[in-house]
Write a protein that holds these residues in place. Structure first.
Motif, PDB file in Angstrom:
ATOM      1  N   ASN A 443       0.836  -1.199   0.000  1.00 60.83           N
ATOM      2  CA  ASN A 443       0.000   0.000   0.000  1.00 60.83           C
ATOM      3  C   ASN A 443       0.869   1.245   0.000  1.00 60.83           C
ATOM      4  O   ASN A 443       1.901   1.301   0.695  1.00 60.83           O
ATOM      5  N   ALA A 444       0.457   2.251  -0.778  1.00 54.13           N
ATOM      6  CA  ALA A 444       1.238   3.481  -0.875  1.00 54.13           C
ATOM      7  C   ALA A 444       1.170   4.264   0.432  1.00 54.13           C
ATOM      8  O   ALA A 444       0.140   4.299   1.109  1.00 54.13           O
ATOM      9  N   VAL A 445       2.298   4.888   0.788  1.00 54.57           N
ATOM     10  CA  VAL A 445       2.387   5.754   1.962  1.00 54.57           C
ATOM     11  C   VAL A 445       2.719   7.156   1.460  1.00 54.57           C
ATOM     12  O   VAL A 445       3.740   7.354   0.791  1.00 54.57           O
ATOM     13  N   ALA A 446       1.882   8.113   1.772  1.00 55.70           N
ATOM     14  CA  ALA A 446       2.121   9.486   1.312  1.00 55.70           C
ATOM     15  C   ALA A 446       3.295  10.105   2.069  1.00 55.70           C
ATOM     16  O   ALA A 446       3.474   9.861   3.273  1.00 55.70           O
ATOM     17  N   PHE A 447       4.101  10.884   1.370  1.00 58.68           N
ATOM     18  CA  PHE A 447       5.176  11.615   2.029  1.00 58.68           C
ATOM     19  C   PHE A 447       4.568  12.723   2.886  1.00 58.68           C
ATOM     20  O   PHE A 447       3.636  13.421   2.462  1.00 58.68           O
ATOM     21  N   SER A 448       5.094  12.878   4.080  1.00 61.27           N
ATOM     22  CA  SER A 448       4.581  13.904   4.983  1.00 61.27           C
ATOM     23  C   SER A 448       4.940  15.285   4.451  1.00 61.27           C
ATOM     24  O   SER A 448       5.818  15.452   3.600  1.00 61.27           O
ATOM     25  N   GLU A 449       4.278  16.288   4.982  1.00 57.49           N
ATOM     26  CA  GLU A 449       4.561  17.661   4.560  1.00 57.49           C
ATOM     27  C   GLU A 449       5.979  18.063   4.943  1.00 57.49           C
ATOM     28  O   GLU A 449       6.625  18.844   4.231  1.00 57.49           O
ATOM     29  N   GLU A 450       6.490  17.521   6.064  1.00 56.46           N
ATOM     30  CA  GLU A 450       7.868  17.821   6.459  1.00 56.46           C
ATOM     31  C   GLU A 450       8.861  17.298   5.430  1.00 56.46           C
ATOM     32  O   GLU A 450       9.826  17.983   5.082  1.00 56.46           O
TER      33      GLU A 450
END
Length: 493
Positions: A443-450
């Motif tokens: 499952n894809a994990v979105a990159f955090s805003e940081e």
């Protein structure tokens, strides 16, 4: 110099007792596979009490002058002895094939337009697909007259694609590729590799983009764990890891133990062994200075990555595992279901995170006919973007640029002239990789805003033209003049 790869010199009172030597050792072994085949961790400010230098760097590299590290590359280089500041390249091509002088092609209206290299090479690809020997002979002769690996972007592209086309029509692709790879290996050393890698990272975010995105995702996924294991399946020569080590050293909680296993695949050669041995020694020195308990292992795998026996990699249940794949998946043979097999093997390890970085291209040159012409045109489009990015990043006389262009030339031979089963350069798009990864149970994990902020900060350090964009499938793109060129993503079981 690149602050992504720096050491911080601690004041004497800040130095810590060295960790157990057993945690700072390098081991190397060879895989048993016999198949032969060809939140706050990136600091961009410069503090006055810091002495920054790369773990790859010697003292002479602290100079910002790129000309200081230039050395002539032979053959085909002539130096003006009356002016030591001027270096000129001969127009003699490396690929001077034996073609008889021939009159212009009657039915081909050739003009030196801005797209002349594309038009001429595409006509040649059509002649190959149609098996039109007479037309092909005329076109190859014209390409030979117009090409030069030391000319402008069009002349360089013509030179390398001519080499590939000639190898294809003579059924000599595999031998040509092996010869080029062997010649490169003979000149490969830690010093030459270091200079090329560092200079590329200094002038272009092509590689550092994936490093920053992947390191951010890995650090967030492994946060709070006392024992970490990173399985590194990449071609980065470990340049990704100094900033991660620094980030671990500055964590507010107890510094974790890190085990790094780097998998080096491909044909066995002594040059790569020597380079990785030197890199291992420098990584250990870096970790000691950072105060991070560290163990470094190199696994040399002589075969396709889909054949790698992961049970031999000493995966431990008490360690938080991350898998890092940078420009590695496309090196797996596209024949059969080898790529899906590798993804399933990675999923079975149940890592906390899998980071994937691949160049955004659809490079699958067809066997013949229309599919060959279509694939050839996409191949040319992709390498034109790459060569233009190099042209605007490097100075004209950069030897590091020449090394990168020659590596690209070998890739062109692989794609155009070699059998698909043996190819290690057939790239796929983000959409296709995403479908494979989802199909493999990830499952894809979105990159955090940081992490995205770190990537944007990185891109501001380079020339205008680079940007970050979200990918509709998963992950983020590095774009050059609004053209996606590199895709970074994160996944978990």
């Amino acid at each position: 110099m690149d602050t992504l790869f720096r050491l911080v010199s601690f004041h004497q009172q800040q130095q810590q007792q060295q960790p157990d030597p057993s945690l700072n050792s390098t081991t190397s072994r060879t895989s048993s596979s016999s198949r032969s085949s060809r939140q706050n961790y990136y600091h961009y400010s410069h503090q006055e009490d810091e002495e920054c230098f790369n773990f790859y760097m010697d003292d002479e590299d602290l100079s910002s002058s790129s000309s200081k590290h230039y050395y002539q590359y032979q053959p085909h280089v002539s130096t003006n002895t009356t002016n030591t500041n001027t270096t000129t390249f001969s127009n003699t091509t490396d690929y001077s094939y034996s073609f008889s002088p021939t009159p212009p092609i009657p039915d081909f209206n050739f003009e030196f337009s801005p797209n002349w290299s594309h038009n001429l090479l595409l006509e040649t690809a059509r002649a190959v697909a149609e098996n039109n020997r007479t037309r092909l002979h005329h076109l190859l002769w014209m390409l030979n007259e117009l090409s030069s690996p030391y000319g402008d972007t069009d002349q360089k592209l013509v030179a390398y694609f001519l080499q590939a086309l000639f190898s294809r029509v003579t059924d000599d692709g595999d031998r040509t590729y092996r010869t080029l790879a062997s010649a490169s290996e003979k000149t490969c050393s830690f010093e030459s590799t270091r200079k090329t890698v560092l200079k590329f990272q200094e002038v272009s975010p092509w590689t550092t983009f994936g490093h920053v995105a992947s390191n951010g995702a890995i650090l967030e996924a492994l946060e709070g764990n006392p024992k970490l294991h990173i399985l590194d399946i990449s071609n980065t020569y470990c340049t990704q890891w100094p900033t991660l080590l620094e980030a671990l050293a500055t964590r507010t909680d107890e510094t974790p133990h890190l085990r790094l296993t780097t998998v080096v695949s491909g044909r066995p050669n002594n040059s790569v062994h020597r380079v990785m041995k030197e890199i291992g020694a420098r990584m250990e020195k870096f970790a000691r200075l950072m105060g991070v308990p560290f163990k470094f292992n190199v696994v040399h795998h002589a075969g396709d990555l889909s054949d790698l026996n992961f049970s031999e990699l000493n995966i431990k249940h008490d360690e938080a595992l991350a898998v890092n794949c940078v420009n590695a998946l496309h090196s797996v043979s596209a024949a059969g279901n080898n790529r899906d097999t590798l993804i399933s093997s990675l999923q079975a390890l149940q890592p906390r995170i899998i980071t994937v970085v691949e160049e955004e291209a659809d490079l699958d040159v067809g066997i013949d006919g229309y599919e060959f012409v279509k694939g050839f045109e996409e191949c040319f489009r992709w390498f034109r973007v790459y060569f233009e990015a190099l042209d605007e990043s490097f100075v004209k006389t950069s030897n590091e640029r020449l090394m990168l262009e020659r590596a690209a030339g070998r890739a062109v031979v692989d794609l155009v002239a070699c059998s698909p089963a043996e190819s290690v350069e057939r790239r796929e798009t983000a959409a296709r990789w995403s479908a494979r990864l989802h199909g493999g149970g990830l499952n894809a994990v979105a990159f955090s805003e940081e992490v995205c902020d770190d990537v944007r900060a990185l891109l501001r350090r380079y020339k205008e033209g680079w940007s970050m964009a979200q990918c509709s499938d998963a992950g983020i793109f590095l774009s050059w003049k609004d053209t996606p060129v590199v895709w970074a993503s994160a996944w978990r079981p």
